[in-house]
Motif scaffolding. Sequence first.
Motif, PDB file in Angstrom:
ATOM      1  N   ARG A  60       0.835  -1.202   0.000  1.00 16.63           N
ATOM      2  CA  ARG A  60       0.000   0.000   0.000  1.00 16.63           C
ATOM      3  C   ARG A  60       0.869   1.251   0.000  1.00 16.63           C
ATOM      4  NH1 ARG A  60      -4.591  -0.327   4.407  1.00 16.63           N
ATOM      5  NH2 ARG A  60      -5.093   1.661   3.445  1.00 16.63           N
ATOM      6  N   GLN A  61       0.210   2.370  -0.123  1.00 16.86           N
ATOM      7  CA  GLN A  61       0.865   3.651  -0.300  1.00 16.86           C
ATOM      8  C   GLN A  61       1.590   4.095   0.964  1.00 16.86           C
ATOM      9  OE1 GLN A  61      -2.079   6.229  -1.877  1.00 16.86           O
ATOM     10  NE2 GLN A  61      -0.661   7.789  -2.578  1.00 16.86           N
TER      11      GLN A  61
ATOM     12  N   MET B 107       5.713  -1.285   7.506  1.00 19.16           N
ATOM     13  CA  MET B 107       7.095  -0.807   7.591  1.00 19.16           C
ATOM     14  C   MET B 107       7.043   0.648   8.027  1.00 19.16           C
ATOM     15  SD  MET B 107       9.669  -2.833   6.892  1.00 19.16           S
ATOM     16  CE  MET B 107      10.965  -1.751   6.294  1.00 19.16           C
TER      17      MET B 107
ATOM     18  N   PHE C 204       9.327   4.088   8.405  1.00 16.42           N
ATOM     19  CA  PHE C 204      10.564   4.728   7.985  1.00 16.42           C
ATOM     20  C   PHE C 204      10.730   6.072   8.691  1.00 16.42           C
ATOM     21  CE2 PHE C 204      11.847   1.967   4.558  1.00 16.42           C
ATOM     22  CZ  PHE C 204      10.665   1.409   4.101  1.00 16.42           C
TER      23      PHE C 204
ATOM     24  N   LEU D 155      13.841  13.779   0.855  1.00 14.32           N
ATOM     25  CA  LEU D 155      13.903  13.031   2.107  1.00 14.32           C
ATOM     26  C   LEU D 155      14.985  11.979   2.041  1.00 14.32           C
ATOM     27  CD1 LEU D 155      10.120  12.449   2.880  1.00 14.32           C
ATOM     28  CD2 LEU D 155      11.661  14.100   3.946  1.00 14.32           C
TER      29      LEU D 155
ATOM     30  N   PHE E  62      15.945   8.589   3.884  1.00 13.28           N
ATOM     31  CA  PHE E  62      15.253   7.615   4.717  1.00 13.28           C
ATOM     32  C   PHE E  62      16.207   6.683   5.445  1.00 13.28           C
ATOM     33  CE2 PHE E  62      10.806   8.083   3.548  1.00 13.28           C
ATOM     34  CZ  PHE E  62      10.867   8.746   2.339  1.00 13.28           C
ATOM     35  N   GLY E  63      15.776   6.215   6.632  1.00 13.86           N
ATOM     36  CA  GLY E  63      16.425   5.085   7.264  1.00 13.86           C
ATOM     37  C   GLY E  63      16.025   3.800   6.547  1.00 13.86           C
ATOM     38  N   LYS E  64      16.581   2.671   6.992  1.00 13.51           N
ATOM     39  CA  LYS E  64      16.319   1.397   6.322  1.00 13.51           C
ATOM     40  C   LYS E  64      14.982   0.791   6.704  1.00 13.51           C
ATOM     41  CE  LYS E  64      21.118   0.160   5.492  1.00 13.51           C
ATOM     42  NZ  LYS E  64      22.178  -0.873   5.625  1.00 13.51           N
TER      43      LYS E  64
ATOM     44  N   ARG F   8       0.858  -0.026 -12.325  1.00  9.40           N
ATOM     45  CA  ARG F   8       1.059  -0.478 -10.947  1.00  9.40           C
ATOM     46  C   ARG F   8       2.055  -1.633 -10.914  1.00  9.40           C
ATOM     47  NH1 ARG F   8       2.210  -0.773  -6.539  1.00  9.40           N
ATOM     48  NH2 ARG F   8       0.978  -1.122  -4.656  1.00  9.40           N
TER      49      ARG F   8
ATOM     50  N   TYR G 147      12.005   7.678  -6.081  1.00  8.75           N
ATOM     51  CA  TYR G 147      12.774   6.829  -5.186  1.00  8.75           C
ATOM     52  C   TYR G 147      12.729   5.403  -5.718  1.00  8.75           C
ATOM     53  CZ  TYR G 147      12.939  10.467  -1.604  1.00  8.75           C
ATOM     54  OH  TYR G 147      13.181  11.628  -0.911  1.00  8.75           O
TER      55      TYR G 147
ATOM     56  N   GLN H 214      13.013   1.555  -4.428  1.00  9.25           N
ATOM     57  CA  GLN H 214      12.909   0.786  -3.200  1.00  9.25           C
ATOM     58  C   GLN H 214      13.346  -0.636  -3.484  1.00  9.25           C
ATOM     59  OE1 GLN H 214       9.008   0.558  -1.275  1.00  9.25           O
ATOM     60  NE2 GLN H 214      10.027   0.560   0.707  1.00  9.25           N
TER      61      GLN H 214
ATOM     62  N   GLY I 296      14.898  -5.230   0.014  1.00  7.07           N
ATOM     63  CA  GLY I 296      15.018  -5.083   1.461  1.00  7.07           C
ATOM     64  C   GLY I 296      14.256  -3.893   2.007  1.00  7.07           C
ATOM     65  N   MET I 297      13.523  -3.210   1.135  1.00  8.74           N
ATOM     66  CA  MET I 297      12.646  -2.079   1.440  1.00  8.74           C
ATOM     67  C   MET I 297      13.376  -0.754   1.610  1.00  8.74           C
ATOM     68  SD  MET I 297       9.757  -3.480   1.197  1.00  8.74           S
ATOM     69  CE  MET I 297       8.513  -2.430   1.910  1.00  8.74           C
ATOM     70  N   GLU I 298      14.688  -0.747   1.473  1.00  9.09           N
ATOM     71  CA  GLU I 298      15.426   0.503   1.612  1.00  9.09           C
ATOM     72  C   GLU I 298      15.102   1.439   0.449  1.00  9.09           C
ATOM     73  OE1 GLU I 298      19.489  -0.252   2.431  1.00  9.09           O
ATOM     74  OE2 GLU I 298      20.016   1.867   2.672  1.00  9.09           O
ATOM     75  N   LEU I 299      14.994   2.725   0.742  1.00  9.67           N
ATOM     76  CA  LEU I 299      14.617   3.729  -0.257  1.00  9.67           C
ATOM     77  C   LEU I 299      15.835   4.558  -0.658  1.00  9.67           C
ATOM     78  CD1 LEU I 299      11.519   4.597   1.746  1.00  9.67           C
ATOM     79  CD2 LEU I 299      11.311   4.237  -0.691  1.00  9.67           C
TER      80      LEU I 299
ATOM     81  N   LEU J  11      16.987   7.817  -3.248  1.00  9.52           N
ATOM     82  CA  LEU J  11      16.597   8.898  -4.141  1.00  9.52           C
ATOM     83  C   LEU J  11      17.371   8.784  -5.446  1.00  9.52           C
ATOM     84  CD1 LEU J  11      15.076  11.645  -4.495  1.00  9.52           C
ATOM     85  CD2 LEU J  11      17.165  12.734  -3.644  1.00  9.52           C
TER      86      LEU J  11
ATOM     87  N   GLN K 215      10.953  -1.672  -6.936  1.00  9.17           N
ATOM     88  CA  GLN K 215       9.749  -0.838  -6.862  1.00  9.17           C
ATOM     89  C   GLN K 215      10.195   0.618  -6.978  1.00  9.17           C
ATOM     90  OE1 GLN K 215       5.675  -0.947  -5.173  1.00  9.17           O
ATOM     91  NE2 GLN K 215       6.763  -0.510  -3.274  1.00  9.17           N
TER      92      GLN K 215
ATOM     93  N   LEU L 151       8.973   4.532  -6.502  1.00 10.37           N
ATOM     94  CA  LEU L 151       7.988   5.395  -5.859  1.00 10.37           C
ATOM     95  C   LEU L 151       8.183   6.829  -6.312  1.00 10.37           C
ATOM     96  CD1 LEU L 151       8.090   4.132  -2.156  1.00 10.37           C
ATOM     97  CD2 LEU L 151       6.453   3.537  -3.923  1.00 10.37           C
TER      98      LEU L 151
ATOM     99  N   GLY M  97       3.001   8.337  -4.397  1.00  9.73           N
ATOM    100  CA  GLY M  97       2.162   7.497  -5.238  1.00  9.73           C
ATOM    101  C   GLY M  97       2.168   6.072  -4.717  1.00  9.73           C
ATOM    102  N   SER M  98       1.366   5.230  -5.351  1.00 13.93           N
ATOM    103  CA  SER M  98       1.245   3.832  -4.923  1.00 13.93           C
ATOM    104  C   SER M  98       2.416   2.979  -5.391  1.00 13.93           C
ATOM    105  CB  SER M  98      -0.067   3.235  -5.431  1.00 13.93           C
ATOM    106  OG  SER M  98      -1.166   3.929  -4.876  1.00 13.93           O
TER     107      SER M  98
END
Lengths: 116, 116
Positions: A43-44, A89, A91, A104, A106-108, B9, B35, B37, B40-43, B45, B88, B90, B108-109
């Motif tokens: 999700r967003q 999650m 952040f 921005l 971000f942290g992990k 999407r 961004y 992602q 491991g979900m880290e973002l 830029l 992913q 974003l 965004g989604s």
Amino acid sequence: AQTVTQSQPEMSVQEAETVTLSCTYDTSENNYYLFWYKQPPSRQMILVIRQEAYKQQNATENRFSVNFQKAAKSFSLKISDSQLGDTAMYFCAFMMSPNSGYALNFGKGTSLLVTP
Amino acid sequence: EADIYQTPRYLVIGTGKKITLECSQTMGHDKMYWYQQDPGMELHLIHYSYGVNSTEKGDLSSESTVSRIRTEHFPLTLESARPSHTSQYLCASSGSIGQEEGYGYTFGSGTRLTVV
């Protein structure tokens, strides 16, 4: 360059309990903004709470509050009365300088699981 | 309702294909961001824009390019997709209130890209 550290990759809390997610950052700037964002599964990303560094008062948004310690460069998020919908999650983010377009950093992230 | 839209999407494409990920916002925000992602979900830029005809590269080196011909539109293009681009993506936007920054980052989604 500013760095953001979230030292807890995963956390778990029972419904209705309180949990605190930690975040530290490193910067030489004096005026800046800090944020906590929440990203539920698939999700967003949404804003949970923001803090202006020049304000000493800790920000609060309903069940969410922060403990902002500027000297220690610490910005923890406290979630009270945890709900199943808080599973996501989380952040921590630092707003970078105008030279970086106010982007921005971000942290992990910390994966929070709220259990029944 | 003011929002930020990303399409598609989900996208699965073959190696070597050219793709464009779309991002549009209806809030009149001057600043927009991309961004990446990782799993491991880290973002990270990868691109940002101050406004029309302004684009900058972010912290993470990326083979993608962006354009900002209209305020509301900030597409990202990969000329030749590779499996390493699987991630992913974003898109986000932010505005300012007077001279005050740090408000209203809207995401965004996301587009989940898989290159096979």
